[in-house]
Structures are given as structure tokens and as C-alpha cells.
Design an enzyme around this catalytic site. Structure first.
Site, short mmCIF file in Angstrom:
data_model
loop_
_atom_site.label_atom_id
_atom_site.label_comp_id
_atom_site.label_asym_id
_atom_site.label_seq_id
_atom_site.Cartn_x
_atom_site.Cartn_y
_atom_site.Cartn_z
N ARG A 131 0.86 -1.24 0.01
CA ARG A 131 0.12 0.02 0.10
C ARG A 131 0.96 1.33 0.06
O ARG A 131 0.59 2.35 -0.35
CB ARG A 131 -0.80 -0.10 1.29
CG ARG A 131 -1.90 1.03 1.10
CD ARG A 131 -3.06 0.83 2.04
NE ARG A 131 -3.06 0.30 3.08
CZ ARG A 131 -2.70 1.14 4.54
NH1 ARG A 131 -2.25 2.33 4.38
NH2 ARG A 131 -2.41 0.40 5.36
N TYR B 285 -15.99 14.21 -18.00
CA TYR B 285 -16.25 12.96 -17.65
C TYR B 285 -17.43 12.76 -16.76
O TYR B 285 -17.25 13.45 -15.75
CB TYR B 285 -15.21 12.04 -17.55
CG TYR B 285 -15.61 10.76 -16.94
CD1 TYR B 285 -16.36 9.73 -17.96
CD2 TYR B 285 -15.16 10.14 -15.72
CE1 TYR B 285 -16.67 8.32 -17.45
CE2 TYR B 285 -15.77 8.85 -15.42
CZ TYR B 285 -16.57 8.12 -16.06
OH TYR B 285 -16.82 6.80 -15.66
N ASP C 247 -6.90 16.81 -16.72
CA ASP C 247 -7.40 15.55 -17.30
C ASP C 247 -6.61 15.33 -18.65
O ASP C 247 -7.28 15.94 -19.43
CB ASP C 247 -8.74 15.01 -16.87
CG ASP C 247 -9.17 13.81 -17.17
OD1 ASP C 247 -8.24 12.97 -18.06
OD2 ASP C 247 -9.89 13.23 -16.61
N LYS D 292 -7.15 3.92 -20.30
CA LYS D 292 -7.68 4.43 -21.58
C LYS D 292 -6.34 4.29 -22.53
O LYS D 292 -5.80 3.14 -22.60
CB LYS D 292 -8.06 5.72 -21.78
CG LYS D 292 -9.17 6.08 -20.90
CD LYS D 292 -10.41 5.36 -20.68
CE LYS D 292 -11.38 5.47 -19.65
NZ LYS D 292 -12.39 4.81 -19.45
C1 LIG Z 1 -11.55 11.79 -19.47
C2 LIG Z 1 -11.96 10.78 -18.42
N1 LIG Z 1 -11.26 10.96 -17.23
C3 LIG Z 1 -11.67 9.83 -16.31
C4 LIG Z 1 -11.99 8.79 -16.10
C5 LIG Z 1 -12.42 7.80 -15.04
O1 LIG Z 1 -11.37 6.78 -15.19
P1 LIG Z 1 -11.60 5.27 -14.79
O2 LIG Z 1 -12.90 4.79 -15.55
O3 LIG Z 1 -10.23 4.64 -15.02
O4 LIG Z 1 -11.90 5.47 -13.35
C6 LIG Z 1 -12.54 8.58 -17.45
C7 LIG Z 1 -13.54 7.39 -17.75
O5 LIG Z 1 -14.08 7.10 -18.85
C8 LIG Z 1 -12.53 9.61 -18.75
O6 LIG Z 1 -13.00 9.49 -19.93
#
Ligand SMILES: Cc1ncc(COP(=O)(O)O)c(C=O)c1O
Length: 420
Positions: free
Chosen positions: A58, A111, A190, A215
Site C-alpha cells: 500500500r 467525464y 485531465d 484508456k
Molecule cells: C476523461 C476521463 N477521465 C477520467 C475517467 C475515469 O477513469 P476510470 O474509469 O479509469 O476510473 C474517464 C473514464 O471514462 C474519462 O473518460
């Protein structure tokens, strides 16, 4: 991406790092156990020439540490921390950096999960949030920050997702970072859609870069992971929260990501080239009203942001069907064959989805419409298949919109039933 941070001589000469599938590590002596804890909690300096003092998975684990070192390189970051998924990277970072009574300004759309976190969960814990439209100029971003101050919550952080999920609108990173810094606030981006290949937000003045590594970084649709990158002091603050809340990545997923990073550039380049063939074809199709793709906008402000902060358009495409409501859009989505009807993105296989009823279903309908996420909007993540096959699949699926169900072949109807 194949050798950085890994020393075969520490692992029986194995060419690849082993999966260190272990919860805890044996200390050579009690004195060294004490020293390792002092290093982990920032009470003593670590000698970079010596292997890190391993304690408990952890806190640290060799797979996570090698991975973090390689991720730093892509984003030219001093430090990074890897998480169990993108949402835990975002949530842990925000919890570490803001306090009850503080405010967060954020670009919208974003998102759906992040939207829920900002709209519902953080306000439940006394953190005020204020959105501004993706693509806003410095003045509008500053107005959102001032709106927070007027509500008694000083803006401590501006969060962008650029391009915005799902509308692909770009927001000016340098402008947002400047607005944040004028107020003594932080800026976080992000970078999931374009990073790490086509956008490096730290180079444009942001303090923190966040990823859903599920992704493009993962790239094979077989793992969940997240990343936060930035200056060492900032990441140390976030890492402490990660350690205590327990939102770190597991060793096996870290190992899978190490495999993925070796081909990140090849995969992203191939997907981007495919997308650049699909976009003009879609734009010319009579059944498509509008295609939104970085660098292809008619808006001179969007073009200027693209030229300033992106080195390529990536492989995410948003498009709106012409004269279509939900029923027509669903007929199109149900008809794809090679492209899979699924949420997520950035994998080797192309995925298509309907943001209004899927990834952004939790956003209140009137707010969703106002952000440009209507019933005819479709989000396509272009993969590494042959571009001719992708275009052929889109062509037959667009043709299916106007074909009555009775005339569809048995094969088509079976595929639709299987998808349902
Ligand atoms: C731009 C973006 N940020 C964050 C996330 C969240 O990621 P996770 O599904 O790995 O928790 C997503 C998920 O689709 C996303 O498209």
C-alpha cells in the site's frame, strides 16, 4: 519505456520486471525497517543510488515504482503516483488539495463520473464547486473563480479536461493556469484524451496532470488504472492520501501497464492516423451533421488553442447524426459490427457510445443539452484496425438508420439481439 527504472541484476537477471505480487516485504534488520519508514513518510532523504526501502504494497512496490518513473518521462514530470483507476486518481488528488470551505472551478462538460464527484459528492463534504463552459477564455474562467469567492469559498483549484469528454472542445491550459496562479490556486488537467503523446499540460503551466490510465496508457481494454503527475512536493501530498485511503494500483495492473507503455507511441500513432482518415469521410457523409475533432474546428479560437497546446489530434471523434433523435441514433449504434458498442476509449479496438444515455447519463438532462450533449451525439474511439474496415463498418451502420427493421438480414438482427 523498455529499460528505465528496472535493474535486471536485482531480479535474477529477468529481462522484464517480474510481477511483485506480494503484500509485504521482509526487512533486512529492524534498524533498516525504521529507516525505510522514515523515508516513506518523508522524515529522511532517500539515496537515489540505492534500491528503495520496500515496506508494504500500500506504501510502495517495485512494479509501481518502475511504472511511475516511466510515466514521469512522458509528461516531463518530477514525480507521479499511480492509482487503482482514473476516478481514484482524481478523487484522491482533490481530497488532498482542497479542504471544506474551499472552492473548485471546473470546465464542463467533463467525464460523467468526475461531474458527479464535483456536482454532488464534494459539495456534500463542504467543498463548493462552480462550472464554466469548456473552451472559455481567461475572463470567463476568472468569473467562475470570483463566483466561488462571492459564495464565501476561495477558489483553490481549477480543473480542466481538454479535450472535453464527450464534445471534444479544447480549453486553453496556459490561460486557466494563469488565472489559477493569480489567485494562489492550483490548476489540474485531465489529460486522458490526448496524453501522453499529443499534449503535455505541465509544459503549459499546469500544476497537476491526471489520467485515466485505463484508456490510452493501458491501451488493451484489460485493466483499470489512474495517474497523478506533477512537482514532487504536490505528489508527496497526494501520495500520503493514497497510502492512507488505499487507492494505489495493484502490482499486476502496474505490470500490465509497463507492458502497455512499450507500445504507447505505436498504438496512439496508428489510431491517430486512422482517425484522420475517418474524420473527412464522416464529415462528407449526408447522414452526419457535424464532426468535432481537435484541429478541425472552424472556430479560430479553438484552432489557436489546438496549435498552442496539442501536437496531434489524437483518435477520439465526436459527431452528430443529421435529423436524428435517440431512436435513429440507436439504430445506427445497434448496426455497427467491427466497431464495438461499449463505453471506455483508447483501446486497440474501436469503441462507440451514446454519451447522453451512457457516460453522461448522470448529468441532469437540461444541463447536458446546454453542454451540447444531445440525443444525436455519438462518441467514437478509433482503434488500430484497418481504416478501410472502419469506414466500411460506419458506412453500413449509417445506411441502417433509414432501413426499416423488417428488411434487415437475419445476421443483422441476431447481432442486434446479442448487443442488447
Ligand atoms: C476523461 C476521463 N477521465 C477520467 C475517467 C475515469 O477513469 P476510470 O474509469 O479509469 O476510473 C474517464 C473514464 O471514462 C474519462 O473518460
Amino acid at each position: 519505456m523498455m529499460t528505465l527504472g528496472y535493474h535486471p541484476e536485482w531480479s535474477e537477471g529477468a529481462i522484464k520486471p517480474p510481477v511483485f505480487q506480494t503484500s509485504t516485504f521482509v526487512f533486512p534488520s529492524a534498524e533498516q525497517g525504521k529507516e525505510f519508514f522514515a523515508q516513506a513518510y518523508g522524515l529522511a532523504e532517500r539515496d537515489p543510488a540505492r534500491p528503495p526501502g520496500l515496506i508494504y504494497s500500500r506504501l510502495n512496490n517495485p512494479d509501481l515504482e518502475i511504472l511511475e518513473e516511466r510515466l514521469n518521462l512522458w509528461d516531463r514530470a518530477e514525480a507521479s503516483a499511480v492509482f487503482s483507476c482514473g476516478m481514484s486518481a482524481i478523487a484522491t488528488s482533490l481530497l488532498a488539495l482542497v479542504r471544506p470551505g474551499d472552492g473548485i472551478a471546473f470546465a464542463r462538460p467533463i467525464y460523467g463520473g468526475t461531474d458527479e464527484l464535483l456536482r454532488v459528492i464534494l459539495p456534500d463534504h463542504g467543498i463548493a464547486t462552480q462550472s464554466f463552459p469548456a473552451g472559455s477564455d481567461a475572463e470567463s474562467i476568472a468569473a467562475a473563480c470570483d463566483g466561488l469567492v462571492a459564495r464565501g469559498a476561495p477558489c483553490r483549484l481549477i480543473l480542466l479536461e481538454t479535450p472535453a469528454n464527450p464534445t471534444m472542445v479544447l480549453t486553453d491550459i496556459a490561460a486557466a493556469a494563469a488565472v489559477a496562479h493569480e489567485r494562489g490556486a492550483l490548476c489540474a488537467v485531465d489529460n486522458t484524451f490526448l496524453g501522453p503523446l499529443y499534449q503535455t499540460p505541465l509544459a503549459h503551466g499546469t500544476d497537476l496532470v491526471l489520467y485515466s490510465a485505463t484508456k490510452y496508457l493501458g491501451g488493451h481494454s484489460d485493466l483499470l488504472a489512474g495517474v497523478a503527475l506533477g512537482g514532487r512536493e504536490l505528489i508527496d501530498r497526494i501520495r500520503l492520501y493514497r497510502t492512507i485511503i488505499g487507492t494505489m494500483l495493484d502490482p499486476h495492473s502496474a505490470w500490465l501497464l509497463l507492458r502497455s507503455l512499450e507500445t504507447a507511441k505505436l498504438r496512439m500513432t496508428c489510431a491517430r492516423k486512422n482517425a484522420q482518415q475517418v474524420v473527412p469521410w464522416l464529415a462528407a457523409h449526408p447522414r452526419v451533421a457535424r464532426v468535432i475533432f481537435p484541429g478541425s474546428s472552424d472556430d479560430p479560437r479553438q484552432q489557436a488553442i489546438y496549435r498552442r497546446q496539442c501536437s496531434g489530434p489524437g483518435a477520439m471523434i465526436a459527431f452528430e447524426l443529421a435529423d436524428a433523435g435517440e431512436a435513429e441514433t440507436f439504430r445506427f449504434l445497434d448496426a455497427v459490427r467491427l466497431i464495438k458498442l461499449a463505453v471506455s476509449l483508447g483501446g486497440n479496438e474501436s469503441l462507440i457510445e451514446h454519451p447522453a444515455t451512457m457516460t453522461h447519463a448522470d448529468v441532469p438532462p437540461e444541463e447536458r443539452e446546454a453542454m451540447g450533449v444531445g440525443p444525436a451525439l455519438v462518441r467514437l474511439s478509433v482503434g488500430i484496425e484497418h481504416p478501410d474496415d472502419l469506414i466500411r463498418d460506419l458506412d453500413q451502420a449509417l445506411a441502417a438508420i433509414d432501413r426499416p427493421a423488417e428488411t434487415r438480414s437475419v445476421e443483422e438482427l441476431t447481432a442486434v439481439a446479442a448487443t442488447a
